[in-house]
Design a protein around this motif. Structure first.
Motif, PDB file in Angstrom:
ATOM      1  N   PHE A   1      34.076  50.718  41.097  1.00 29.71           N
ATOM      2  CA  PHE A   1      35.412  50.135  40.926  1.00 29.71           C
ATOM      3  C   PHE A   1      35.368  48.612  40.819  1.00 29.71           C
ATOM      4  O   PHE A   1      36.310  47.992  40.324  1.00 29.71           O
ATOM      5  CB  PHE A   1      36.373  50.596  42.029  1.00 29.71           C
ATOM      6  N   ARG A   2      34.277  47.975  41.245  1.00 30.20           N
ATOM      7  CA  ARG A   2      34.153  46.528  41.069  1.00 30.20           C
ATOM      8  C   ARG A   2      34.036  46.163  39.592  1.00 30.20           C
ATOM      9  O   ARG A   2      34.502  45.095  39.168  1.00 30.20           O
ATOM     10  CB  ARG A   2      32.940  46.004  41.847  1.00 30.20           C
ATOM     11  N   ASP A   3      33.430  47.049  38.800  1.00 33.10           N
ATOM     12  CA  ASP A   3      33.316  46.805  37.365  1.00 33.10           C
ATOM     13  C   ASP A   3      34.677  46.904  36.683  1.00 33.10           C
ATOM     14  O   ASP A   3      34.982  46.146  35.758  1.00 33.10           O
ATOM     15  CB  ASP A   3      32.336  47.798  36.739  1.00 33.10           C
ATOM     16  N   ALA A   4      35.503  47.849  37.144  1.00 28.66           N
ATOM     17  CA  ALA A   4      36.858  47.958  36.600  1.00 28.66           C
ATOM     18  C   ALA A   4      37.656  46.697  36.915  1.00 28.66           C
ATOM     19  O   ALA A   4      38.429  46.204  36.079  1.00 28.66           O
ATOM     20  CB  ALA A   4      37.555  49.189  37.183  1.00 28.66           C
ATOM     21  N   ARG A   5      37.468  46.152  38.105  1.00 27.72           N
ATOM     22  CA  ARG A   5      38.153  44.908  38.473  1.00 27.72           C
ATOM     23  C   ARG A   5      37.752  43.763  37.547  1.00 27.72           C
ATOM     24  O   ARG A   5      38.592  42.969  37.110  1.00 27.72           O
ATOM     25  CB  ARG A   5      37.824  44.541  39.919  1.00 27.72           C
ATOM     26  N   LYS A   6      36.456  43.669  37.255  1.00 28.73           N
ATOM     27  CA  LYS A   6      35.984  42.607  36.362  1.00 28.73           C
ATOM     28  C   LYS A   6      36.595  42.756  34.972  1.00 28.73           C
ATOM     29  O   LYS A   6      36.995  41.759  34.352  1.00 28.73           O
ATOM     30  CB  LYS A   6      34.454  42.636  36.277  1.00 28.73           C
ATOM     31  N   ALA A   7      36.657  43.992  34.485  1.00 28.41           N
ATOM     32  CA  ALA A   7      37.204  44.230  33.151  1.00 28.41           C
ATOM     33  C   ALA A   7      38.673  43.823  33.078  1.00 28.41           C
ATOM     34  O   ALA A   7      39.102  43.157  32.128  1.00 28.41           O
ATOM     35  CB  ALA A   7      37.040  45.702  32.777  1.00 28.41           C
ATOM     36  N   VAL A   8      39.460  44.208  34.090  1.00 28.70           N
ATOM     37  CA  VAL A   8      40.885  43.868  34.093  1.00 28.70           C
ATOM     38  C   VAL A   8      41.077  42.360  34.208  1.00 28.70           C
ATOM     39  O   VAL A   8      41.934  41.767  33.530  1.00 28.70           O
ATOM     40  CB  VAL A   8      41.609  44.596  35.247  1.00 28.70           C
ATOM     41  N   SER A   9      40.279  41.718  35.039  1.00 25.93           N
ATOM     42  CA  SER A   9      40.419  40.275  35.253  1.00 25.93           C
ATOM     43  C   SER A   9      40.075  39.464  34.008  1.00 25.93           C
ATOM     44  O   SER A   9      40.700  38.442  33.722  1.00 25.93           O
ATOM     45  CB  SER A   9      39.523  39.825  36.413  1.00 25.93           C
ATOM     46  N   GLN A  10      39.080  39.932  33.241  1.00 28.72           N
ATOM     47  CA  GLN A  10      38.573  39.125  32.140  1.00 28.72           C
ATOM     48  C   GLN A  10      39.074  39.535  30.757  1.00 28.72           C
ATOM     49  O   GLN A  10      39.019  38.732  29.820  1.00 28.72           O
ATOM     50  CB  GLN A  10      37.038  39.166  32.147  1.00 28.72           C
ATOM     51  N   LEU A  11      39.568  40.767  30.620  1.00 28.00           N
ATOM     52  CA  LEU A  11      39.915  41.250  29.282  1.00 28.00           C
ATOM     53  C   LEU A  11      41.396  41.205  28.942  1.00 28.00           C
ATOM     54  O   LEU A  11      41.744  41.197  27.756  1.00 28.00           O
ATOM     55  CB  LEU A  11      39.422  42.691  29.107  1.00 28.00           C
ATOM     56  N   ASP A  12      42.269  41.232  29.930  1.00 24.57           N
ATOM     57  CA  ASP A  12      43.695  41.310  29.614  1.00 24.57           C
ATOM     58  C   ASP A  12      44.124  40.104  28.775  1.00 24.57           C
ATOM     59  O   ASP A  12      43.906  38.953  29.159  1.00 24.57           O
ATOM     60  CB  ASP A  12      44.526  41.387  30.893  1.00 24.57           C
ATOM     61  N   ASN A  13      44.703  40.391  27.607  1.00 22.09           N
ATOM     62  CA  ASN A  13      45.152  39.386  26.632  1.00 22.09           C
ATOM     63  C   ASN A  13      44.001  38.690  25.902  1.00 22.09           C
ATOM     64  O   ASN A  13      44.221  37.691  25.205  1.00 22.09           O
ATOM     65  CB  ASN A  13      46.045  38.326  27.290  1.00 22.09           C
ATOM     66  N   ALA A  14      42.788  39.232  26.026  1.00 25.33           N
ATOM     67  CA  ALA A  14      41.645  38.645  25.325  1.00 25.33           C
ATOM     68  C   ALA A  14      41.707  38.994  23.837  1.00 25.33           C
ATOM     69  O   ALA A  14      42.182  40.063  23.438  1.00 25.33           O
ATOM     70  CB  ALA A  14      40.342  39.160  25.921  1.00 25.33           C
ATOM     71  N   THR A  15      41.217  38.101  22.992  1.00 34.95           N
ATOM     72  CA  THR A  15      41.169  38.335  21.548  1.00 34.95           C
ATOM     73  C   THR A  15      40.179  39.445  21.228  1.00 34.95           C
ATOM     74  O   THR A  15      39.084  39.513  21.803  1.00 34.95           O
ATOM     75  CB  THR A  15      40.746  37.048  20.817  1.00 34.95           C
ATOM     76  N   PHE A  16      40.576  40.323  20.304  1.00 39.06           N
ATOM     77  CA  PHE A  16      39.693  41.405  19.872  1.00 39.06           C
ATOM     78  C   PHE A  16      39.944  41.656  18.391  1.00 39.06           C
ATOM     79  O   PHE A  16      41.024  42.119  18.006  1.00 39.06           O
ATOM     80  CB  PHE A  16      39.954  42.677  20.682  1.00 39.06           C
ATOM     81  N   GLY A  17      38.952  41.348  17.545  1.00 38.80           N
ATOM     82  CA  GLY A  17      39.113  41.523  16.107  1.00 38.80           C
ATOM     83  C   GLY A  17      40.295  40.724  15.593  1.00 38.80           C
ATOM     84  O   GLY A  17      40.420  39.525  15.845  1.00 38.80           O
TER      85      GLY A  17
END
Length: 272
Positions: free
Chosen positions: A158-174
């Motif tokens: 679940f620590r990996d899920a936390r990192k993903a939510v913290s760093q990816l929300d609203n991140a540019t993709f394509g």
């Protein structure tokens, strides 16, 4: 390859301690580096253990249930008769996973599942592409929902899920961007059944055992541990009607893990 269909449970309830000394010695051999927390309920000797990574919870469960592997754990055989052979181990949900109605998941709930939306992206996002992209944060256990621009993914840790939510929300993709948030690992109807099961185990332990931790001793033993009231094990929503399929799910949970032990161990060794 990710292991699919593993139960999304990382908390183990340990019961049937013979005395306070065994309870104390058991806590001393816990692998603290892979454990998020452990705590007790009421004044009886039971222990809830929550792991960061679901694979570690399964490995721990197997080692303590097997007499041969249990003897290999550091500290188990240091004292005569210290085999913990009478202990009972059961998978359950933790106090942090209690859900009220349609309550949304927060960081404090320690969930490893996320829903990812690919907004304004002008191409379909395949599962393979998304897994490769998301593995920058950690290993993926499963994809539970797959649509061209939307995925529900579960990490092992679940620590990996936390990192993903913290760093990816609203991140540019394509050509667009990503929105991501937590979702519950386990559906509400399953949670209610696990709460009932846990409640039954604790009540049976209370009725069958005359061993209690004296309040003064318990305070000393748990002064650095978190506590939770017995209300934790009471359902927070209206109980569902009896469903044989749901009961079958948790009745075969432990047997499922045993049958898939080789696959689980291969995955664990692959991380080392």
């Amino acid at each position: 390859m990710p292991i699919k269909n593993l139960p999304s449970l990382r908390t183990i309830l340990v019961t049937n301690f013979r005395n306070e000394d065994e309870f104390r010695r058991f806590k001393q051999v816990l692998p603290e580096q892979i454990i998020y927390e452990h705590y007790t309920i009421s004044n009886f000797m039971n222990l809830f253990i929550t792991f960061f990574d679901i694979r570690d919870s399964i490995s721990f469960y197997q080692k303590f249930r097997d007499p041969r592997s249990r003897r290999e754990i550091k500290g188990v055989e240091e004292n005569s008769g210290d085999s913990f052979s009478e202990l009972e181990f059961t998978f359950t949900i933790s106090r942090n996973e209690m859900q009220k109605g349609n309550e949304e998941v927060q960081f404090k709930n320690n969930q490893s599942s996320v829903i990812v939306y690919f907004k304004n992206v002008d191409f379909d996002c395949s599962d393979q592409m998304v897994i490769k992209y998301m593995q920058q944060f950690g290993e993926i256990k499963d994809i539970r929902l797959s649509k061209p621009q939307q995925k529900i993914m579960e990490f092992y840790d679940f620590r990996d899920a936390r990192k993903a939510v913290s760093q990816l929300d609203n991140a540019t993709f394509g050509t667009g961007f990503i929105r991501i948030k937590f979702v519950w690992d386990t559906m509400m109807n399953y949670k209610i059944e696990f709460v009932k099961r846990t409640d039954g185990l604790l009540r049976a332990t209370a009725e069958e055992s005359s061993i209690r931790i004296e309040p003064a001793k318990k305070q000393k033993m748990d002064e650095k541990e978190s506590r939770v009231d017995m209300e934790f094990i009471q359902p927070t929503t209206r109980a569902i009607k009896h469903n044989p399929d749901v009961y079958a799910y948790y009745n075969v949970l432990d047997e499922f893990i045993v049958r898939h032990l080789d696959e689980i161990e291969a995955q664990i060794k692959g991380r080392q």
